[in-house]
Design a protein around this motif. Structure first.
Motif, PDB file in Angstrom:
ATOM      1  N   GLU A  14       0.815  -0.808  -0.235  1.00 46.50           N
ATOM      2  CA  GLU A  14       0.263   0.638   0.019  1.00 46.50           C
ATOM      3  C   GLU A  14       0.657   1.344   0.341  1.00 46.50           C
ATOM      4  OE1 GLU A  14      -2.557  -0.251   3.487  1.00 46.50           O
ATOM      5  OE2 GLU A  14      -3.852  -1.721   2.514  1.00 46.50           O
ATOM      6  N   ALA A  15       2.164   1.547   1.263  1.00 47.43           N
ATOM      7  CA  ALA A  15       2.577   2.238   0.792  1.00 47.43           C
ATOM      8  C   ALA A  15       3.738   2.324  -0.308  1.00 47.43           C
ATOM      9  CB  ALA A  15       3.250   2.796   2.188  1.00 47.43           C
ATOM     10  N   ARG A  16       3.749   1.509  -0.674  1.00 51.50           N
ATOM     11  CA  ARG A  16       4.989   1.029  -2.169  1.00 51.50           C
ATOM     12  C   ARG A  16       6.236   1.381  -1.803  1.00 51.50           C
ATOM     13  NH1 ARG A  16       1.610   3.974  -7.146  1.00 51.50           N
ATOM     14  NH2 ARG A  16       0.062   2.836  -7.574  1.00 51.50           N
ATOM     15  N   ILE A  17       6.357   0.926  -0.618  1.00 54.73           N
ATOM     16  CA  ILE A  17       7.619   0.977  -0.255  1.00 54.73           C
ATOM     17  C   ILE A  17       8.700   0.663  -1.099  1.00 54.73           C
ATOM     18  CG2 ILE A  17       9.697  -0.193   1.602  1.00 54.73           C
ATOM     19  CD1 ILE A  17       7.123  -0.276   3.327  1.00 54.73           C
ATOM     20  N   ARG A  18      10.038   1.687  -1.734  1.00 57.18           N
ATOM     21  CA  ARG A  18      11.028   0.849  -2.324  1.00 57.18           C
ATOM     22  C   ARG A  18      12.249   0.565  -1.743  1.00 57.18           C
ATOM     23  NH1 ARG A  18      12.072   6.008  -6.126  1.00 57.18           N
ATOM     24  NH2 ARG A  18      12.858   4.551  -6.959  1.00 57.18           N
ATOM     25  N   PHE A  19      12.227  -0.690  -2.397  1.00 57.89           N
ATOM     26  CA  PHE A  19      14.294  -1.593  -1.650  1.00 57.89           C
ATOM     27  C   PHE A  19      14.565  -1.216  -2.246  1.00 57.89           C
ATOM     28  CE2 PHE A  19      16.062  -5.218  -2.660  1.00 57.89           C
ATOM     29  CZ  PHE A  19      15.765  -6.208  -1.764  1.00 57.89           C
ATOM     30  N   GLU A  20      15.184  -0.043  -1.462  1.00 56.31           N
ATOM     31  CA  GLU A  20      16.482   0.716  -1.607  1.00 56.31           C
ATOM     32  C   GLU A  20      17.020   1.165  -0.484  1.00 56.31           C
ATOM     33  OE1 GLU A  20      15.320   3.889  -4.040  1.00 56.31           O
ATOM     34  OE2 GLU A  20      14.301   4.964  -1.919  1.00 56.31           O
ATOM     35  N   ILE A  21      18.518   1.564  -0.147  1.00 55.68           N
ATOM     36  CA  ILE A  21      19.000   1.911   1.014  1.00 55.68           C
ATOM     37  C   ILE A  21      19.133   3.667   0.395  1.00 55.68           C
ATOM     38  CG2 ILE A  21      21.318   2.110   1.629  1.00 55.68           C
ATOM     39  CD1 ILE A  21      22.137  -0.282   0.668  1.00 55.68           C
ATOM     40  N   PRO A  22      18.172   3.632   1.439  1.00 56.26           N
ATOM     41  CA  PRO A  22      17.760   5.348   1.483  1.00 56.26           C
ATOM     42  C   PRO A  22      19.554   6.318   1.596  1.00 56.26           C
ATOM     43  CG  PRO A  22      17.402   4.574   4.069  1.00 56.26           C
ATOM     44  CD  PRO A  22      17.301   3.663   2.554  1.00 56.26           C
ATOM     45  N   ALA A  23      18.953   7.297   0.460  1.00 46.72           N
ATOM     46  CA  ALA A  23      20.105   8.437   0.853  1.00 46.72           C
ATOM     47  C   ALA A  23      19.951   9.522   1.517  1.00 46.72           C
ATOM     48  CB  ALA A  23      20.433   9.023  -0.691  1.00 46.72           C
TER      49      ALA A  23
END
Length: 415
Positions: free
Chosen positions: A152-161
């Motif tokens: 739902e939140a479309r959380i991205r598969f990434e390391i934040p910057a």
């Protein structure tokens, strides 16, 4: 493998990824007893998972538009079957991405820890349920809601910057801290310590600190805190599982290798000018570990660290720990006064340690009846078997102390 496949399929297909890896593990259990364990078991499981995943990609329409891209990403062949398909650096990066997903602020804190245990530690629903003493249905529902929130939140598969990294890293560290704490002092049940939870927290924090993103002073401080406390696991309870206080523990049984690692990370945490709660708590643990016996404990240094800690953490629980340090430096009466001065003390009314600490102070003041009253209240609230056994023994000590005092008074009259 879950982290690698999640990076390829997308975090929204986390359930599918877990199913594929579970099937690969199941096949390993079925085939290895007959054909032998491969030279590189993890590479075998990765290869089996990859092949199963490729079958899914070819069958499911949802991947039709991305099929060529996914197959190309997974189609790497190594020179030999026992060699890893994916480089260790890529595996580490994807594990870290998954860690940031599990600990995203959009996901409730209790669900973050459960999700981390499921996806990063490989715990099954029954294991997680036992860890948090809840039903399997409740755990499954918690995990389902967490994954739904990811979609739902479309959380991205990434390391934040940049700035977001700092904020998100704090969330990851807090979840790891909660995971360790739940293992270090189980909230209920018959066992005082759940070592498997603590070791998973240490493993994940160690993974984080080895990556350039997590190689921060506060991460080193958290790892030091975990290691310095976990080093005392062998002596926290006796052979029957009964609680042993620091003064009763055999310090020769403490894990010196783990203490050395903890001291190393504590030194690493001193880089820069940042001081966090983890630094101060690790410093307190280091004071205990450095003392050759209980009498040698540097309580003045511990009190100094607690003085700083309550500036960061103004919770009543932190203030109660501060009162214990006060009592060890200035005496039990000063400890009782420090407890009475705790702001929002009424919020600790259902906290068994409030009454246990008061009971100890009253005992040290030779007030067995007052101590017994406090220990009875504590016993009513304690939830683990080892704590209840310990408090029952303290109650018995109060009765013995009362008898001794009566004899002394009568002897004084008769003399």
């Amino acid at each position: 493998m879950v982290a690698i496949l999640t990076g390829i399929f997308g975090i929204e297909h986390l359930n599918l990824v877990e199913d594929v890896v579970q099937e690969a593990l199941s096949r390993a259990l079925q085939t290895w007893p007959f054909y032998g364990v491969p030279k590189n078991p993890s590479a075998w499981i990765m290869r089996a998972s990859r092949n199963l995943a490729l079958d899914v990609v070819r069958r499911r329409k949802v991947f039709q538009n991305k099929q060529a891209e996914i197959i190309r990403s997974m189609g790497r062949e190594s020179a030999a079957p026992e060699e890893a398909i994916f480089p260790e650096e890529e595996i580490s990066d994807n594990r870290l991405r998954l860690m940031f997903v599990c600990c995203h602020p959009a996901i409730p804190a209790d669900a973050q820890v459960a999700l981390a245990l499921k996806t990063l530690c490989g715990f099954g629903v029954p294991e997680i349920s036992r860890a948090f003493l809840t039903t399997e249905a409740a755990t499954a529902k918690r995990l389902t809601r967490a994954k739904q929130k990811i979609r739902e939140a479309r959380i991205r598969f990434e390391i934040p910057a940049s700035e977001e990294l700092t904020r998100r890293l704090d969330g990851v560290l807090q979840s790891l801290y909660l995971l360790f704490n739940e293992g270090y002092k189980a909230s209920s049940g018959k066992n005082l310590v759940r070592e498997e939870l603590c070791h998973e927290a240490i493993r994940l924090t160690d993974l984080l600190v080895q990556h350039v993103v997590g190689n921060q002073p506060r991460t080193h401080a958290l790892l030091a805190l975990m290691l310095l406390n976990a080093a005392r696991f062998p002596t926290r309870s006796d052979c029957e599982g009964n609680l042993l206080r620091l003064k009763e523990q055999d310090r020769t049984q403490w894990d010196q290798g783990m203490i050395a690692r903890g001291m190393f990370h504590l030194a690493q945490s001193a880089a820069g000018e940042e001081i966090t709660e983890y630094h101060l708590q690790a410093g307190i643990a280091a004071c205990h570990d450095a003392a050759k016996d209980y009498e040698s404990t540097d309580w003045r240094q511990i009190l100094s660290l607690y003085d700083r800690l309550v500036e960061f953490d103004d919770s009543p629980v932190a203030a109660l720990n501060h009162a214990i340090a006060v009592a060890n430096v200035h005496g039990p009466r000063a400890g009782l006064e420090a407890i009475e001065a705790i702001r929002d003390l009424d919020t600790l009314e259902s906290y068994y340690l409030l009454y246990a600490v008061r009971g100890e102070f009253e005992m040290r003041l030779n007030h067995p009846e007052a101590a017994a009253e406090q220990f009875r209240k504590s016993l009513q609230l304690a939830e683990t078997k080892s704590e209840r056994t310990f408090l029952s023994k303290r109650l018995q000590s109060c009765a013995n102390g009362k008898t001794v005092l009566t004899i002394k008074k009568n002897s004084a009259r008769w003399s």
